[in-house]
Motif scaffolding. Structure first.
Motif, PDB file in Angstrom:
ATOM      1  N   TYR A  55      19.106 -40.526 -25.844  1.00 21.87           N
ATOM      2  CA  TYR A  55      17.809 -40.032 -26.280  1.00 21.87           C
ATOM      3  C   TYR A  55      17.581 -40.345 -27.758  1.00 21.87           C
ATOM      4  O   TYR A  55      18.460 -40.135 -28.589  1.00 21.87           O
ATOM      5  CB  TYR A  55      17.716 -38.520 -26.056  1.00 21.87           C
ATOM      6  N   VAL A  56      16.386 -40.827 -28.067  1.00 23.12           N
ATOM      7  CA  VAL A  56      15.997 -41.103 -29.446  1.00 23.12           C
ATOM      8  C   VAL A  56      15.032 -39.992 -29.866  1.00 23.12           C
ATOM      9  O   VAL A  56      13.879 -39.963 -29.391  1.00 23.12           O
ATOM     10  CB  VAL A  56      15.316 -42.488 -29.582  1.00 23.12           C
ATOM     11  N   PRO A  57      15.475 -39.053 -30.708  1.00 18.64           N
ATOM     12  CA  PRO A  57      14.687 -37.847 -31.014  1.00 18.64           C
ATOM     13  C   PRO A  57      13.238 -38.089 -31.414  1.00 18.64           C
ATOM     14  O   PRO A  57      12.330 -37.424 -30.895  1.00 18.64           O
ATOM     15  CB  PRO A  57      15.482 -37.197 -32.152  1.00 18.64           C
ATOM     16  N   LEU A  59      11.297 -40.619 -30.777  1.00 18.99           N
ATOM     17  CA  LEU A  59      10.521 -41.136 -29.646  1.00 18.99           C
ATOM     18  C   LEU A  59      10.247 -40.039 -28.629  1.00 18.99           C
ATOM     19  O   LEU A  59       9.143 -39.958 -28.068  1.00 18.99           O
ATOM     20  CB  LEU A  59      11.259 -42.306 -28.983  1.00 18.99           C
ATOM     21  N   LEU A  60      11.240 -39.192 -28.398  1.00 20.72           N
ATOM     22  CA  LEU A  60      11.035 -38.036 -27.514  1.00 20.72           C
ATOM     23  C   LEU A  60       9.896 -37.173 -28.036  1.00 20.72           C
ATOM     24  O   LEU A  60       9.018 -36.741 -27.287  1.00 20.72           O
ATOM     25  CB  LEU A  60      12.317 -37.189 -27.451  1.00 20.72           C
ATOM     26  N   SER A  61       9.923 -36.925 -29.344  1.00 22.57           N
ATOM     27  CA  SER A  61       8.905 -36.083 -29.971  1.00 22.57           C
ATOM     28  C   SER A  61       7.508 -36.667 -29.802  1.00 22.57           C
ATOM     29  O   SER A  61       6.558 -35.947 -29.461  1.00 22.57           O
ATOM     30  CB  SER A  61       9.233 -35.916 -31.462  1.00 22.57           C
ATOM     31  N   GLU A  62       7.387 -37.969 -30.009  1.00 25.12           N
ATOM     32  CA  GLU A  62       6.083 -38.623 -29.868  1.00 25.12           C
ATOM     33  C   GLU A  62       5.549 -38.488 -28.457  1.00 25.12           C
ATOM     34  O   GLU A  62       4.354 -38.220 -28.239  1.00 25.12           O
ATOM     35  CB  GLU A  62       6.204 -40.102 -30.244  1.00 25.12           C
ATOM     36  N   ARG A  63       6.433 -38.675 -27.483  1.00 23.75           N
ATOM     37  CA  ARG A  63       6.002 -38.620 -26.077  1.00 23.75           C
ATOM     38  C   ARG A  63       5.672 -37.190 -25.656  1.00 23.75           C
ATOM     39  O   ARG A  63       4.739 -36.965 -24.888  1.00 23.75           O
ATOM     40  CB  ARG A  63       7.084 -39.234 -25.178  1.00 23.75           C
ATOM     41  N   HIS A  64       6.445 -36.236 -26.149  1.00 24.01           N
ATOM     42  CA  HIS A  64       6.101 -34.824 -25.885  1.00 24.01           C
ATOM     43  C   HIS A  64       4.693 -34.540 -26.381  1.00 24.01           C
ATOM     44  O   HIS A  64       3.883 -33.910 -25.686  1.00 24.01           O
ATOM     45  CB  HIS A  64       7.082 -33.895 -26.615  1.00 24.01           C
ATOM     46  N   SER A  65       4.403 -35.003 -27.588  1.00 22.47           N
ATOM     47  CA  SER A  65       3.097 -34.754 -28.203  1.00 22.47           C
ATOM     48  C   SER A  65       1.968 -35.377 -27.381  1.00 22.47           C
ATOM     49  O   SER A  65       0.926 -34.742 -27.153  1.00 22.47           O
ATOM     50  CB  SER A  65       3.098 -35.328 -29.627  1.00 22.47           C
ATOM     51  N   LEU A  95      13.446 -31.901 -32.777  1.00 23.60           N
ATOM     52  CA  LEU A  95      12.127 -32.524 -32.779  1.00 23.60           C
ATOM     53  C   LEU A  95      11.392 -32.293 -31.461  1.00 23.60           C
ATOM     54  O   LEU A  95      10.157 -32.188 -31.440  1.00 23.60           O
ATOM     55  CB  LEU A  95      12.248 -34.029 -33.062  1.00 23.60           C
ATOM     56  N   SER A  96      12.132 -32.221 -30.366  1.00 20.76           N
ATOM     57  CA  SER A  96      11.510 -31.922 -29.070  1.00 20.76           C
ATOM     58  C   SER A  96      11.033 -30.476 -29.031  1.00 20.76           C
ATOM     59  O   SER A  96       9.901 -30.181 -28.625  1.00 20.76           O
ATOM     60  CB  SER A  96      12.512 -32.171 -27.946  1.00 20.76           C
TER      61      SER A  96
END
Length: 334
Positions: A55-57, A59-65, A95-96
């Motif tokens: 997991y890339v934190p 990128l995860l955060s961007e997709r969650h948003s 970040l998630s």
């Protein structure tokens, strides 16, 4: 939107709870009324595991948003019904988690709703009681991608940690072995599907030897992972058989640890609940059920939808506290 109704009545309090879960790769939102699900969304980012090997934190955060932005109209359309907003605040990827937290705070300030902060592991522990009534105490075995814990559940909010992994979780072992074998890492399905086509190699289990130390209740899976990777490199067995053997080895290890810990602590419970994503593994559950069939212990697991990270269990944890302990919820509110 998946809509379904569970005909269970757990209380007399009538309230709607919106649950938000973004602790790792799942963006999950659910609205519940008592033990009925009004709507639920659960969008996974497991393709990131295949692409990046982890997991890339950011990128995860961007997709969650982005996902939350798409779900916003649905939430707002039903916002008048909502009495409480429950959101995961840990443990998880910071970040998630922050995306879910921001969303909950937006609803709090914009629509004047109360926010209830939920511990992710506690939500797993209480998830079984959403569908079926269960009396305290019971032992909960949390086996997921991020956690492997054995907990004595005495009452709501009263838990005793009996054992935990000191390195990898069971889910991490499955993900890493799947990567070595070029299988799908999604929710351990690659390992499970391959294992269904293989047979357990007793020679490997005997050679590796399940070492249970009487004075050490900690769990450890890093060594198991390394040993199986070495076996894969030797190319002596088919990867189907290796996956089947891996599942069996972990199942036997968990059973032996559970039996030892329950006996060691003189626990009076007769129920063991499996929860977390790995609880969906059929071979592990069936073996554990078979092993406990000759004892006075009954082993159960949460349903498939509630095993993996989801918004329902987050909302349900809030509901349990407000309903069962009406004065305790205040400490969880902002």
């Amino acid at each position: 939107i998946n809509k379904y109704k569970i005909n269970k009545q757990h209380s007399n309090i009538k309230m709607y709870v919106l649950g938000i879960e973004t602790s790792c790769d799942n963006t999950a939102i659910a609205l519940i009324y008592k033990s009925n699900v009004i709507y639920k969304y659960n969008i996974n980012q497991n393709n990131m595991l295949s692409k990046y090997g982890g997991y890339v934190p950011h990128l995860l955060s961007e997709r969650h948003s982005l996902i939350i932005e798409k779900l916003l109209p649905t939430v707002i359309n039903n916002i008048d019904k909502v009495d409480y907003v429950a959101v995961t605040t840990g443990p998880g990827i910071v970040l998630s988690l922050y995306n879910g937290y921001k969303f909950a705070k937006f609803i709090e300030y914009k629509f004047k709703k109360k926010v209830f902060y939920v511990d992710h592991v506690e939500a797993h522990i209480l998830s079984y009681s959403f569908e079926k009534q269960i009396d305290y105490p019971y032992v909960c075995c949390v086996i997921s991608g991020g956690h492997t814990l054995i907990i004595n559940v005495v009452a709501l909010g009263k838990y005793y940690l009996l054992s935990k992994t000191i390195d990898d979780s069971v889910g991490e072992v499955f993900d890493k072995i799947a990567r070595v074998l070029n299988l799908s890492p999604q929710n351990g399905e690659g390992i499970q599907n391959a294992a269904a086509k293989g047979v357990v190699i007793d020679k490997i289990i005997k050679t590796l030897n399940i070492n249970i130390k009487e004075n050490d209740n900690n769990l450890s899976f890093s060594g198991i992972k390394t040993k199986f990777i070495n076996i894969i490199k030797k190319q002596e067995y088919s990867f189907y058989d290796i996956c089947a053997t891996l599942e069996m080895f972990i199942a036997k290890y968990l059973v032996q640890q559970l039996k030892k810990i329950i006996k060691q602590h003189n626990l009076t419970t007769n129920k063991v609940i499996l929860c977390g994503g790995v609880a969906n593994n059929v071979a592990i559950y069936n073996f554990m059920e078979h092993c406990f069939a000759t004892t006075n212990l009954e082993i159960k697991r949460v349903s498939r939808d509630l095993a993996c990270d989801n918004g329902i269990m987050i909302a349900w944890t809030c509901y349990k506290y407000v309903n069962d302990v009406p004065h305790c919820y205040k400490v969880n509110f902002s």
